[in-house]
Design a protein around this motif. Structure first.
Motif, short mmCIF file in Angstrom:
data_model
loop_
_atom_site.label_atom_id
_atom_site.label_comp_id
_atom_site.label_asym_id
_atom_site.label_seq_id
_atom_site.Cartn_x
_atom_site.Cartn_y
_atom_site.Cartn_z
N ALA A 74 0.81 -1.22 0.00
CA ALA A 74 0.00 0.00 0.00
C ALA A 74 0.83 1.27 0.00
O ALA A 74 0.50 2.24 -0.70
N ASP A 75 1.92 1.30 0.78
CA ASP A 75 2.69 2.54 0.87
C ASP A 75 3.41 2.87 -0.42
O ASP A 75 3.97 3.97 -0.56
N HIS A 76 3.37 1.96 -1.40
CA HIS A 76 3.99 2.22 -2.70
C HIS A 76 2.96 2.47 -3.80
O HIS A 76 3.35 2.82 -4.92
N ILE A 77 1.67 2.30 -3.51
CA ILE A 77 0.66 2.37 -4.58
C ILE A 77 -0.49 3.32 -4.30
O ILE A 77 -1.30 3.57 -5.22
N LEU A 78 -0.61 3.86 -3.10
CA LEU A 78 -1.82 4.62 -2.75
C LEU A 78 -1.99 5.91 -3.55
O LEU A 78 -3.07 6.49 -3.55
N GLY A 79 -0.95 6.35 -4.24
CA GLY A 79 -1.07 7.57 -5.05
C GLY A 79 -1.32 7.32 -6.51
O GLY A 79 -1.31 8.28 -7.31
N PRO A 88 -3.68 11.08 -17.59
CA PRO A 88 -4.53 9.97 -18.03
C PRO A 88 -3.83 9.11 -19.08
O PRO A 88 -2.96 9.57 -19.81
N ASP A 89 -4.24 7.86 -19.11
CA ASP A 89 -3.74 6.90 -20.11
C ASP A 89 -2.28 6.51 -19.89
O ASP A 89 -1.66 5.90 -20.77
N THR A 90 -1.72 6.86 -18.74
CA THR A 90 -0.37 6.43 -18.42
C THR A 90 -0.37 4.93 -18.16
O THR A 90 -1.27 4.41 -17.49
N ALA A 91 0.63 4.24 -18.66
CA ALA A 91 0.74 2.80 -18.43
C ALA A 91 1.02 2.52 -16.95
O ALA A 91 1.66 3.32 -16.26
N LEU A 92 0.52 1.39 -16.47
CA LEU A 92 0.76 0.94 -15.10
C LEU A 92 1.37 -0.44 -15.18
O LEU A 92 0.77 -1.38 -15.71
N VAL A 93 2.61 -0.58 -14.67
CA VAL A 93 3.33 -1.84 -14.85
C VAL A 93 3.79 -2.41 -13.50
O VAL A 93 4.20 -1.67 -12.61
N ILE A 94 3.72 -3.72 -13.39
CA ILE A 94 4.09 -4.43 -12.16
C ILE A 94 4.41 -5.87 -12.54
O ILE A 94 3.99 -6.37 -13.59
N HIS A 95 5.16 -6.57 -11.68
CA HIS A 95 5.46 -7.97 -11.94
C HIS A 95 4.18 -8.80 -11.90
O HIS A 95 3.25 -8.52 -11.13
N LEU A 102 -2.92 -5.58 -6.70
CA LEU A 102 -3.30 -4.16 -6.83
C LEU A 102 -4.76 -3.93 -6.46
O LEU A 102 -5.10 -2.93 -5.82
N GLY A 103 -5.63 -4.85 -6.84
CA GLY A 103 -7.05 -4.66 -6.59
C GLY A 103 -7.57 -5.33 -5.33
O GLY A 103 -8.77 -5.31 -5.08
N ASP A 104 -6.68 -5.88 -4.52
CA ASP A 104 -7.09 -6.62 -3.33
C ASP A 104 -6.54 -5.93 -2.09
O ASP A 104 -5.35 -6.04 -1.78
N PRO A 105 -7.39 -5.23 -1.33
CA PRO A 105 -6.92 -4.49 -0.15
C PRO A 105 -6.27 -5.37 0.92
O PRO A 105 -5.43 -4.88 1.69
N ALA A 106 -6.66 -6.64 0.97
CA ALA A 106 -6.03 -7.53 1.95
C ALA A 106 -4.60 -7.87 1.54
O ALA A 106 -3.67 -7.82 2.35
N SER A 115 -7.18 1.97 5.36
CA SER A 115 -7.66 2.71 4.19
C SER A 115 -7.73 1.75 3.00
O SER A 115 -6.87 1.79 2.11
N PRO A 116 -8.72 0.85 2.96
CA PRO A 116 -8.78 -0.14 1.89
C PRO A 116 -8.74 0.52 0.51
O PRO A 116 -9.48 1.47 0.24
N TYR A 117 -7.86 0.03 -0.34
CA TYR A 117 -7.65 0.64 -1.65
C TYR A 117 -7.53 -0.44 -2.71
O TYR A 117 -6.78 -1.41 -2.54
N SER A 118 -8.28 -0.26 -3.79
CA SER A 118 -8.18 -1.13 -4.95
C SER A 118 -7.67 -0.30 -6.11
O SER A 118 -8.36 0.61 -6.59
N ALA A 119 -6.47 -0.59 -6.56
CA ALA A 119 -5.88 0.14 -7.68
C ALA A 119 -6.41 -0.42 -9.00
O ALA A 119 -6.94 -1.54 -9.05
N PRO A 120 -6.27 0.34 -10.07
CA PRO A 120 -6.67 -0.19 -11.38
C PRO A 120 -5.82 -1.41 -11.76
O PRO A 120 -4.73 -1.62 -11.23
N LYS A 121 -6.33 -2.16 -12.71
CA LYS A 121 -5.55 -3.28 -13.23
C LYS A 121 -4.35 -2.75 -14.00
O LYS A 121 -4.42 -1.70 -14.64
#
Length: 225
Positions: A74-79, A88-95, A102-106, A115-121
Motif C-alpha cells: 500500500a505505501d507504494h501504490i496509494l497515489g 490519463p492513459d499512463t501505463a501501469l506496470v508491475i510484476h 493491486l485490486g485486493d486491499p487484503a 484505508s482499503p484501496y483497490s488500484a486499477p488493473k
C-alpha cells in the motif's frame, strides 16, 4: 523533491537524464521521478499523496510514459489514482506475481492500514529478464522476491543505476514477516540479482538514503555476499 546526482550513470546525456526523489507518507516511501531525455518520464512507486511529484512533472512538462511499481504494498501504490488523474492513459506496470494484489486491499495491505484501496488493473505485467523502455533507454527487469512475491528491481543500461524497491536498503533489507515474505528467498535475490551488479552501482531503495552495491556487499549486516 530532491534532485539526485546521476551524472555518468546512464547512457543518456548527463544534462538530460535527471532523477528526483520524494519520501511520501508516514512510512517515508521513496517515490522517484526519472527522465532520460527531459521529455518523457517515469513515476516509480507513487505512495501516499504524491502531489509534489505530480507538480514537478507538470512544471517540467514531462510526458509520463509509465507508473512503474517495484511491488504492490500500500505505501507504494496509494497515489496511483492521483497520478492517473493528472496524466490519463499512463501505463501501469508491475510484476505478474502481484498483478492481482493491486485490486485486493487484503493482499496489498491497505486494509491493514485502515484505508482499503483497490488500484486499477495493470496495463502491462512484467517477468524476469524483460526490458522496459523509456526514450532510447532499455532498463532490465530483475525479479527480486522475498519482501513480497512480485518484488522487482530495475537496472539502467550499463548497470550503474538500479531502482531496488524494498529488496535492499542502506545497511538493511526489506522485512520478510509480511504475507508472502521469505528471508531465504530475499537473501538469494540480493546475492544473485543485486550483488552481481557493479560495485559502483547506485541503488535507489524504497525507503531511506541511496547506497551502492559495493557498500552493501561489504557492510550490510543482514545479507553477506
Amino acid at each position: 523533491m530532491e534532485l539526485i546526482d546521476i551524472a555518468e550513470r546512464t547512457q543518456c546525456d548527463a544534462e538530460d537524464a535527471r532523477l528526483w526523489a520524494a519520501p511520501l507518507g508516514p512510512y517515508q516511501t521513496n517515490c522517484y521521478l526519472y527522465t532520460p531525455n527531459g521529455r518523457t518520464a517515469w513515476i516509480i512507486d507513487p505512495g501516499m499523496d504524491p502531489r509534489e511529484v505530480v507538480t514537478t512533472a507538470r512544471e517540467q512538462d514531462f510526458q509520463i510514459e509509465a507508473i512503474v511499481l517495484t511491488h504492490a504494498h500500500a505505501d507504494h501504490i496509494l497515489g496511483i489514482d492521483q497520478v492517473l488523474a493528472a496524466f490519463p492513459d499512463t501505463a501501469l506496470v508491475i510484476h505478474k506475481s502481484e498483478e492481482d494484489w493491486l485490486g485486493d486491499p487484503a493482499l496489498n495491505l491497505s486494509a491493514a492500514f485502515g484505508s482499503p484501496y483497490s488500484a486499477p488493473k495493470p496495463t502491462r505485467v512484467l517477468t524476469h529478464g524483460e526490458s522496459l523502455q523509456i526514450g532510447d533507454e532499455c532498463w532490465e527487469v530483475r525479479h527480486t522476491p522475498g519482501h513480497s512475491p512480485g518484488g522487482c528491481s530495475f537496472v539502467a543500461p550499463g548497470g550503474r543505476l538500479a531502482i531496488v524497491g524494498d529488496t535492499l536498503f542502506s545497511g538493511s533489507i526489506g522485512r520478510t514477516d509480511l504475507p508472502g515474505g521469505d528471508f531465504d528467498q530475499l537473501a538469494q535475490s540480493i546475492r544473485r540479482e543485486l550483488y552481481s551488479l557493479d560495485a559502483e552501482c547506485l541503488c535507489l531503495p524504497g525507503h531511506g538514503p541511496t547506497t551502492t552495491i559495493g557498500q552493501e556487499r561489504q557492510h550490510n549486516p543482514f545479507v553477506r555476499r
